[in-house]
Design a protein around this motif. Sequence first.
Motif, PDB file in Angstrom:
ATOM      1  N   ALA A 234     170.826  93.579  19.134  1.00 22.36           N
ATOM      2  CA  ALA A 234     170.553  92.259  19.707  1.00 22.36           C
ATOM      3  C   ALA A 234     169.122  91.855  19.354  1.00 22.36           C
ATOM      4  O   ALA A 234     168.178  92.618  19.561  1.00 22.36           O
ATOM      5  N   VAL A 235     168.974  90.663  18.820  1.00 21.22           N
ATOM      6  CA  VAL A 235     167.644  90.147  18.494  1.00 21.22           C
ATOM      7  C   VAL A 235     167.079  89.497  19.751  1.00 21.22           C
ATOM      8  O   VAL A 235     167.577  88.471  20.200  1.00 21.22           O
ATOM      9  N   VAL A 236     166.053  90.132  20.311  1.00 22.71           N
ATOM     10  CA  VAL A 236     165.460  89.644  21.558  1.00 22.71           C
ATOM     11  C   VAL A 236     163.987  89.273  21.379  1.00 22.71           C
ATOM     12  O   VAL A 236     163.239  89.185  22.343  1.00 22.71           O
ATOM     13  N   LYS A 237     163.614  89.020  20.120  1.00 15.91           N
ATOM     14  CA  LYS A 237     162.225  88.642  19.846  1.00 15.91           C
ATOM     15  C   LYS A 237     161.892  87.304  20.489  1.00 15.91           C
ATOM     16  O   LYS A 237     162.783  86.537  20.834  1.00 15.91           O
ATOM     17  N   ALA A 238     160.615  87.050  20.653  1.00 17.24           N
ATOM     18  CA  ALA A 238     160.121  85.797  21.232  1.00 17.24           C
ATOM     19  C   ALA A 238     160.737  85.542  22.608  1.00 17.24           C
ATOM     20  O   ALA A 238     161.235  84.466  22.896  1.00 17.24           O
ATOM     21  N   ASN A 239     160.728  86.617  23.432  1.00 15.55           N
ATOM     22  CA  ASN A 239     161.296  86.527  24.783  1.00 15.55           C
ATOM     23  C   ASN A 239     162.759  86.095  24.720  1.00 15.55           C
ATOM     24  O   ASN A 239     163.206  85.263  25.499  1.00 15.55           O
ATOM     25  N   ALA A 240     163.491  86.694  23.765  1.00 13.79           N
ATOM     26  CA  ALA A 240     164.903  86.327  23.530  1.00 13.79           C
ATOM     27  C   ALA A 240     165.005  84.822  23.307  1.00 13.79           C
ATOM     28  O   ALA A 240     165.830  84.135  23.891  1.00 13.79           O
ATOM     29  N   TYR A 241     164.130  84.339  22.429  1.00 16.35           N
ATOM     30  CA  TYR A 241     164.073  82.909  22.082  1.00 16.35           C
ATOM     31  C   TYR A 241     163.888  82.050  23.325  1.00 16.35           C
ATOM     32  O   TYR A 241     164.468  80.982  23.458  1.00 16.35           O
ATOM     33  N   GLY A 242     163.059  82.559  24.257  1.00 17.81           N
ATOM     34  CA  GLY A 242     162.741  81.812  25.457  1.00 17.81           C
ATOM     35  C   GLY A 242     163.751  81.966  26.581  1.00 17.81           C
ATOM     36  O   GLY A 242     163.653  81.308  27.605  1.00 17.81           O
ATOM     37  N   HIS A 243     164.728  82.846  26.400  1.00 16.20           N
ATOM     38  CA  HIS A 243     165.776  82.996  27.405  1.00 16.20           C
ATOM     39  C   HIS A 243     165.586  84.207  28.315  1.00 16.20           C
ATOM     40  O   HIS A 243     166.401  84.455  29.186  1.00 16.20           O
ATOM     41  N   GLY A 244     164.533  84.963  28.098  1.00  9.99           N
ATOM     42  CA  GLY A 244     164.249  86.117  28.951  1.00  9.99           C
ATOM     43  C   GLY A 244     164.644  87.422  28.285  1.00  9.99           C
ATOM     44  O   GLY A 244     165.815  87.800  28.325  1.00  9.99           O
ATOM     45  N   MET A 245     163.680  88.104  27.684  1.00 11.45           N
ATOM     46  CA  MET A 245     163.966  89.310  26.908  1.00 11.45           C
ATOM     47  C   MET A 245     164.673  90.390  27.732  1.00 11.45           C
ATOM     48  O   MET A 245     165.662  90.968  27.281  1.00 11.45           O
ATOM     49  N   ILE A 246     164.195  90.669  28.920  1.00  9.50           N
ATOM     50  CA  ILE A 246     164.745  91.776  29.702  1.00  9.50           C
ATOM     51  C   ILE A 246     166.164  91.480  30.185  1.00  9.50           C
ATOM     52  O   ILE A 246     167.070  92.297  29.978  1.00  9.50           O
ATOM     53  N   PRO A 247     166.438  90.320  30.798  1.00 14.33           N
ATOM     54  CA  PRO A 247     167.823  90.065  31.214  1.00 14.33           C
ATOM     55  C   PRO A 247     168.792  89.976  30.041  1.00 14.33           C
ATOM     56  O   PRO A 247     169.928  90.463  30.126  1.00 14.33           O
ATOM     57  N   VAL A 248     168.358  89.395  28.932  1.00 16.91           N
ATOM     58  CA  VAL A 248     169.241  89.301  27.760  1.00 16.91           C
ATOM     59  C   VAL A 248     169.482  90.689  27.177  1.00 16.91           C
ATOM     60  O   VAL A 248     170.606  91.027  26.807  1.00 16.91           O
ATOM     61  N   ALA A 249     168.444  91.514  27.118  1.00 13.29           N
ATOM     62  CA  ALA A 249     168.606  92.882  26.609  1.00 13.29           C
ATOM     63  C   ALA A 249     169.577  93.671  27.482  1.00 13.29           C
ATOM     64  O   ALA A 249     170.437  94.394  26.972  1.00 13.29           O
ATOM     65  N   LYS A 250     169.446  93.528  28.782  1.00 11.04           N
ATOM     66  CA  LYS A 250     170.353  94.227  29.709  1.00 11.04           C
ATOM     67  C   LYS A 250     171.793  93.770  29.489  1.00 11.04           C
ATOM     68  O   LYS A 250     172.716  94.593  29.397  1.00 11.04           O
ATOM     69  N   ALA A 251     172.002  92.473  29.365  1.00 14.36           N
ATOM     70  CA  ALA A 251     173.349  91.944  29.121  1.00 14.36           C
ATOM     71  C   ALA A 251     173.888  92.444  27.788  1.00 14.36           C
ATOM     72  O   ALA A 251     175.069  92.782  27.673  1.00 14.36           O
ATOM     73  N   ALA A 252     173.021  92.493  26.779  1.00  6.59           N
ATOM     74  CA  ALA A 252     173.446  92.945  25.453  1.00  6.59           C
ATOM     75  C   ALA A 252     173.931  94.387  25.482  1.00  6.59           C
ATOM     76  O   ALA A 252     174.974  94.712  24.904  1.00  6.59           O
ATOM     77  N   ILE A 253     173.196  95.244  26.169  1.00  2.62           N
ATOM     78  CA  ILE A 253     173.595  96.654  26.266  1.00  2.62           C
ATOM     79  C   ILE A 253     174.905  96.774  27.040  1.00  2.62           C
ATOM     80  O   ILE A 253     175.810  97.523  26.656  1.00  2.62           O
ATOM     81  N   GLU A 254     175.023  96.036  28.125  1.00  6.48           N
ATOM     82  CA  GLU A 254     176.260  96.075  28.911  1.00  6.48           C
ATOM     83  C   GLU A 254     177.462  95.623  28.085  1.00  6.48           C
ATOM     84  O   GLU A 254     178.581  96.082  28.308  1.00  6.48           O
ATOM     85  N   ALA A 255     177.231  94.749  27.110  1.00  5.46           N
ATOM     86  CA  ALA A 255     178.320  94.241  26.278  1.00  5.46           C
ATOM     87  C   ALA A 255     178.616  95.142  25.078  1.00  5.46           C
ATOM     88  O   ALA A 255     179.600  94.933  24.379  1.00  5.46           O
ATOM     89  N   GLY A 256     177.761  96.133  24.831  1.00  7.63           N
ATOM     90  CA  GLY A 256     178.041  97.066  23.751  1.00  7.63           C
ATOM     91  C   GLY A 256     177.047  97.094  22.608  1.00  7.63           C
ATOM     92  O   GLY A 256     177.246  97.836  21.645  1.00  7.63           O
ATOM     93  N   ALA A 257     175.987  96.315  22.677  1.00  3.21           N
ATOM     94  CA  ALA A 257     174.947  96.404  21.643  1.00  3.21           C
ATOM     95  C   ALA A 257     174.343  97.802  21.696  1.00  3.21           C
ATOM     96  O   ALA A 257     174.267  98.423  22.755  1.00  3.21           O
ATOM     97  N   THR A 258     173.904  98.287  20.542  1.00  2.00           N
ATOM     98  CA  THR A 258     173.369  99.649  20.506  1.00  2.00           C
ATOM     99  C   THR A 258     171.867  99.703  20.305  1.00  2.00           C
ATOM    100  O   THR A 258     171.279 100.781  20.370  1.00  2.00           O
ATOM    101  N   GLY A 259     171.238  98.571  20.052  1.00  2.00           N
ATOM    102  CA  GLY A 259     169.794  98.546  19.840  1.00  2.00           C
ATOM    103  C   GLY A 259     169.268  97.131  19.866  1.00  2.00           C
ATOM    104  O   GLY A 259     170.012  96.180  20.133  1.00  2.00           O
ATOM    105  N   PHE A 260     167.971  97.016  19.562  1.00  2.00           N
ATOM    106  CA  PHE A 260     167.292  95.720  19.642  1.00  2.00           C
ATOM    107  C   PHE A 260     166.439  95.466  18.413  1.00  2.00           C
ATOM    108  O   PHE A 260     165.915  96.396  17.806  1.00  2.00           O
TER     109      PHE A 260
END
Length: 103
Positions: A38-64
Amino acid sequence: MMLEAIHRNTQVVVDLSIVKQNIKKQLAKLSPNQELYAVVKANAYGHGMIPVAKAAIEAGATGFCVANVDEGLGLRQAGFTQPILILGLSRVEDAALLAENNI
């Protein structure tokens, strides 16, 4: 100098369930030996890096993917242990810091 627009009635509503849905759709297109970062650079494009990263992992992403060392460290400080790829150059003097944080 950047001014905050106070006379604009726009807002962004981030639905993390849609983020998860999009990741699952992309994962379905991959072969079993492929991974999704999951590309979470720039604060996940302004959407919140940490919440987006958490959602990405829960959905099956394996890295950032992040843009710089500080973003990678931010993920580590938030408790993420998954692989992190910096999309760009890093300074030689940061090599030890990167290695210590498995970035």
